[in-house]
Design an enzyme around this catalytic site. Structure first.
Site, PDB file in Angstrom:
ATOM      1  N   ARG A 118       1.055  -1.300   0.196  1.00  0.00           N
ATOM      2  CA  ARG A 118      -0.113  -0.111  -0.103  1.00  0.00           C
ATOM      3  C   ARG A 118       1.005   1.274  -0.063  1.00  0.00           C
ATOM      4  NH1 ARG A 118      -5.537  -2.349   3.423  1.00  0.00           N
ATOM      5  NH2 ARG A 118      -5.946  -3.368   1.643  1.00  0.00           N
ATOM      6  N   TYR A 141      -7.003   0.006  -6.986  1.00  0.00           N
ATOM      7  CA  TYR A 141      -6.490  -1.276  -6.726  1.00  0.00           C
ATOM      8  C   TYR A 141      -5.562  -1.329  -5.381  1.00  0.00           C
ATOM      9  CZ  TYR A 141      -1.883  -0.231  -9.163  1.00  0.00           C
ATOM     10  OH  TYR A 141      -0.833   0.412  -9.807  1.00  0.00           O
ATOM     11  N   GLU A 142      -5.288  -2.584  -4.610  1.00  0.00           N
ATOM     12  CA  GLU A 142      -4.798  -2.649  -3.547  1.00  0.00           C
ATOM     13  C   GLU A 142      -5.638  -2.184  -2.371  1.00  0.00           C
ATOM     14  OE1 GLU A 142      -1.979  -4.672  -3.429  1.00  0.00           O
ATOM     15  OE2 GLU A 142      -2.168  -4.672  -1.365  1.00  0.00           O
ATOM     16  N   GLY A 143      -6.884  -2.500  -2.558  1.00  0.00           N
ATOM     17  CA  GLY A 143      -7.892  -1.812  -1.611  1.00  0.00           C
ATOM     18  C   GLY A 143      -8.293  -0.364  -1.908  1.00  0.00           C
ATOM     19  N   GLN A 152      -9.771   1.925   2.554  1.00  0.00           N
ATOM     20  CA  GLN A 152      -8.668   2.461   3.118  1.00  0.00           C
ATOM     21  C   GLN A 152      -9.432   3.001   4.332  1.00  0.00           C
ATOM     22  OE1 GLN A 152      -5.705   1.480   2.710  1.00  0.00           O
ATOM     23  NE2 GLN A 152      -6.241   0.297   0.695  1.00  0.00           N
TER      24      GLN A 152
END
Lengths: 591, 591
Positions: free
Chosen positions: B294, B434-436, B441
């Site tokens: 992240r 992406y990546e959450g 978040q």
């Protein structure tokens, strides 16, 4: 993959509950009763959902192509354009003597929204034509009007606006395109124009280019610019089409979006042109159209946010992911729909409260244009001139922001072109740039519009808000949720205006805050719209209107805007109050 | 048309003046003296400007293609990847026993920035490999480590992360991919994964897919998820490549951006997989990498803003348009450069003050990761866990916002793909997803991280800021411009945290404000970075450093951030304080 439905009730609410159009003493407004506007919106709704929106992705994917000097539009565009033409949608507010229906501009705007939401790139072909029509109508000779207006009204011929050149956009005084007078009274136009929307295509018999150019020997800079009609095919005296003029497509630009519209480099090589209005007064002719054109671009901003929002809502109701923290809402399913999650709600409410406020603001602006034009109302004219940069700049900035926010609801699928959400964002992006980039709108607002007539129009706007608050202070339901936030936001705007007045010694102090002021004022305008809409919805409920859910939703959406969007005004004021010191601190070399 | 230059001085300033890396008592940090890091940045700078950036537009235009089941990367990618590999850039922070250079993560991050700015899509091939390396390093068996890590460190083999399926992204508990145990201890993996970055390509001998899947009979939901190594080609006992595994590319997705990276639908059909770590503990293995991954995505956000900014500055200095209102700056030319205009300055200063603050924040985060990992520092670990959603969410939101703002400086040319500014915005857009996705978040931050260990890490952060302010209160130059705004912003953040604590009875009250809190905290973090950088720059000037323009510019840029960006905290607090009432007011059917 995307769908679109005209927000019929919301448009009717703005026209009738907010603006009460049929009660206005403006010529032509009495005809705009609820049944009439409802029937028109019903029809344009079908066209938009069934014909135009299915071509939106087609236009994006196929784009326009240049084949042997001729631009081909995406598959299906020509047939759809015929339908739009045959339905009379292009001539709604054109004068009856030129084949139009003579309806008010506010009605044109109300009809324009669904068409723009459904397919922005497609709608630009007629949008540009509308602009060309207006320029010729206001500044053209009788002969020019008779020759061009009926064909432009019906979109048998389409129009373009040619301003930008490779080395000059905002600063048109640098223009190099030349127009040399000929003995027969016409001109030979030579030069290159870029970013010409609908510059060429295969959907109409002729294209009427309006071209800004300089007549040699005229004044330097912007004062030496004149406006010309340069038809693709010369129009003969009997109205039939003659030879091809000396104008050709250099190339089609590859853009981030609006691929369905052919954005062309246009080369003029001793093309025959006809002066519109007076020599060297070209900018004046352009400015006449600017309020309308800029309002139209602001509409594009929120219209893209609207269609993106509709799809985001559908996805949020459909997509199962995670559980409501306060307890499962879909206990028999594998997960709850996205819409249970507070941050998804926050995002959707941001979008919804913006687009509905923006719609009201835009239709109010269109109403002011009608009032100014049809009644020679100087007050309305001053007010819409003041509002124009805000309508354009604020609504397109926010329109793009919320089209992007709608894309976010889709998660990874939002980034995949197949799902269609990327297109809304990419298409919306241009609206922040063309018809005067938003930084130029802010400059126009703070550098020119605020001070027009000694600040009279700005003061008039403050007075309107003040009066509205005063008149309704006794309304308990309205006061805390609507009037108090509006009052606070309006005070922030007044404080910013005061700061600018004090900053006159160093104009940079004002200009460094211009962008923030445009947004501050945008929020106040939408807050003012929402306060009035909140009141109108309450009145409808009190009057026993049956669709209570609609009016209650309207009030709840307004409360959201007042509570969660209006606080931005204080931030913008804080930024404005810091002046130019930190903004201008660096030498250019140190960036 | 675009160019890129590594911000060498700025990176050195962060590493040495701000973080003072070589003075830190963390293993390996003593070697990071100014000469060493300068030499490394010099080299990666050449690679980024001369090799990677020229391929950025190529990657965007050509994209990746699927031919007979094999993905072809854009022209030039393979040769460039070889150069990156040969230069040892892929193994900078890999352990020496696996062929790496064993440098700290902060050095990896400093080197990563230029590579990501230069070509984000290209850099993802090694970025994903880095993630796969970390997962196997932390959770793999010794045999797995020996088999895979050297090849992943060198990028002879690359890696992928397979989480998402068509019906589940954030909610991985819904996963359907199955892993059936075999007698030899391996598993047969079957299912479909989507959005797999670098899923297939032609630049490496093998691809090591890390795949989340469920072992039948395990616990329901997220607790039944395990992590598997699924190589494209089976690795034989002697380390050589054996037969093709049962994994194939379904299609390449058409995306809004990062076209140079092959985003694949991956089909697993009884593919041989090897369990990493324990059964049903797959999420734990993923979470280990998450702080790093992240932070890496947050870096992508500001790195795209950085390269966009650099080009916007060049254009603003080059393009002549209009005149400085306070007097011509280029009187002999036809107009002044754009950079004279206050609103262009405002825009550029917004970008500059963000990217420089974001760089400091990211490198501080990387330093905390080093401290946590190399010293088992629980405090650093708690702090970086708290910061991770802010690093990811705030920096990517703002990174996209400012990449778009840089595009705006170009006017109409910003919308034309040929000029390259659109790509920066389109590429940056994915980092918010992406990546959450950033909403997730915010949920992670407010729903989990704030309360970890009784809120200890949040309190620790407040204490750090308080101590910094107290220690420096006597510094007149720092107080008004840096410390006072930081104190005010920090108070806003504390008030928001207090509100959330009081809101525990209705968690929606906290979650409705989660997104605003993420941004509020992001501003406080950047404000804290700027206050420290302001101090460090003043110290450098006092110490008689020769490059006075650099340090003075640093201070002026910090002043801008404190004066014009930090006021956003009050707006976010105001939104948070309204709770969930207006956010959750509507029935789902009334959106």
């Amino acid at each position: 993959m995307t769908t679109y439905t005209t927000p019929h009730k919301d448009l009717q609410f703005v026209l009738h509950n907010l603006l009460k159009v049929s009660e206005q003493d403006i010529p032509g407004f009495a005809d705009l009763d609820r049944d009439f506007t409802g029937a028109v919106l019903e029809e344009v709704g079908k066209l938009s959902s069934d014909v135009l929106h299915p071509l939106n992705a087609v236009g994006d994917t196929e784009g326009c192509t240049l084949e042997n000097g001729i631009v081909r539009t995406p598959k299906g565009f020509k047939e759809a354009f015929d339908q739009v033409r045959e339905g009379g949608w292009t001539a709604l507010d054109a004068e009856e003597q030129y084949g139009g229906q003579g309806l008010p501009y506010v009605m044109h705007s109300a009809v324009n929204e669904p068409m723009v939401s459904a397919n922005m790139a497609f709608n630009m072909y007629q949008g540009l034509t509308h602009g060309a029509y207006s320029a010729i109508r206001v500044h053209g000779s009788e002969q020019q009007k008779d020759t061009y207006l009926p064909k432009l009204a019906s979109c048998e011929w389409t129009g373009t606006m040619n301003l930008t050149e490779p080395h000059c956009g905002t600063d048109l005084g640098l223009m190099r395109t030349k127009a040399v007078p000929q003995e027969d009274g016409s001109y030979k136009v030579t030069g290159q124009k870029i970013f010409i929307s609908a510059g060429d295509h295969d959907m109409s018999d002729n294209i009427i280019h309006l071209v800004l150019a300089k007549i040699p020997g005229g004044p330097d800079g912007i004062k030496g610019v004149s406006l010309f009609i340069v038809p693709k095919f010369i129009v003969k005296d009997d109205g039939s089409l003659g030879e091809r003029n000396g104008v050709s497509v250099g190339k089609i630009e590859e853009k981030m979006g609006i691929h369905g519209n052919s954005t062309c480099v246009m080369n003029y090589d001793e093309a025959t042109g006809y002066l519109i209005g007076e020599e060297h007064k070209g900018m004046r002719a352009m400015f006449v159209m600017m309020n309308e054109a800029r309002l139209g671009v602001g509409l594009q901003g929120y219209a893209q946010a609207e269609v993106a929002y509709q799809n985001a809502v559908a996805y949020a109701n459909d997509r199962l992911q995670g559980r409501d923290v306060t307890g499962a809402k879909n206990p028999d399913g594998p997960a709850d729909p996205l819409i249970v999650h507070p941050d998804i709600r926050r995002n959707l409410m941001d979008q919804k409260s913006f687009t509905e406020g923006a719609r009201a603001f835009t239709m109010w602006g269109a109403y002011l244009i009608d009032r100014a034009h049809k009644m020679d109302d100087a007050q309305a004219d001053g007010l819409i001139s003041l509002m124009t940069p805000v309508l354009k700049g604020f609504l397109t900035d926010k329109g793009f922001e919320y089209a992007t926010a709608a894309q976010q609801v889709y998660g990874g699928h939002g980034y995949i072109e197949e799902w269609g959400m990327s297109q809304f964002a990419r298409d919306a992006r241009i609206a922040m740039i063309y018809e005067g980039a938003n930084g130029v709108q802010a400059l126009d607002l703070v550098g020119r519009k605020l001070a027009v007539d000694g600040g009279k129009h700005l003061m008039g706007f403050f007075e309107m808000i003040k009066s509205f608050i005063k008149e309704n202070e006794g309304n308990e339901a309205l006061k805390a949720d609507f009037l108090d936030p509006l009052k606070a936001a309006s005070k922030d705007m007044q404080a910013a205006a005061m700061y600018f007045m004090g900053a006159m010694k160093n104009p940079n102090n004002a200009l460094a805050g211009s962008y923030d002021f445009m947004h501050l004022m945008g929020h106040v305008c939408l807050g003012y719209m929402w306060a009035q809409m909140g009141k109108a919805a309450m009145e409808a409920l009190e009057a026993g209107e049956s669709d209570t859910a609609f009016y209650q939703t309207k009030i709840a959406t307004g409360r959201y805007y007042m509570a969660r969007q209006l606080p931005a005004t204080a931030m913008h004021l804080a930024r404005i109050n810091t002046g130019a010191d930190t903004v201008m601190a660096l030498e250019a070399a140190n960036f």
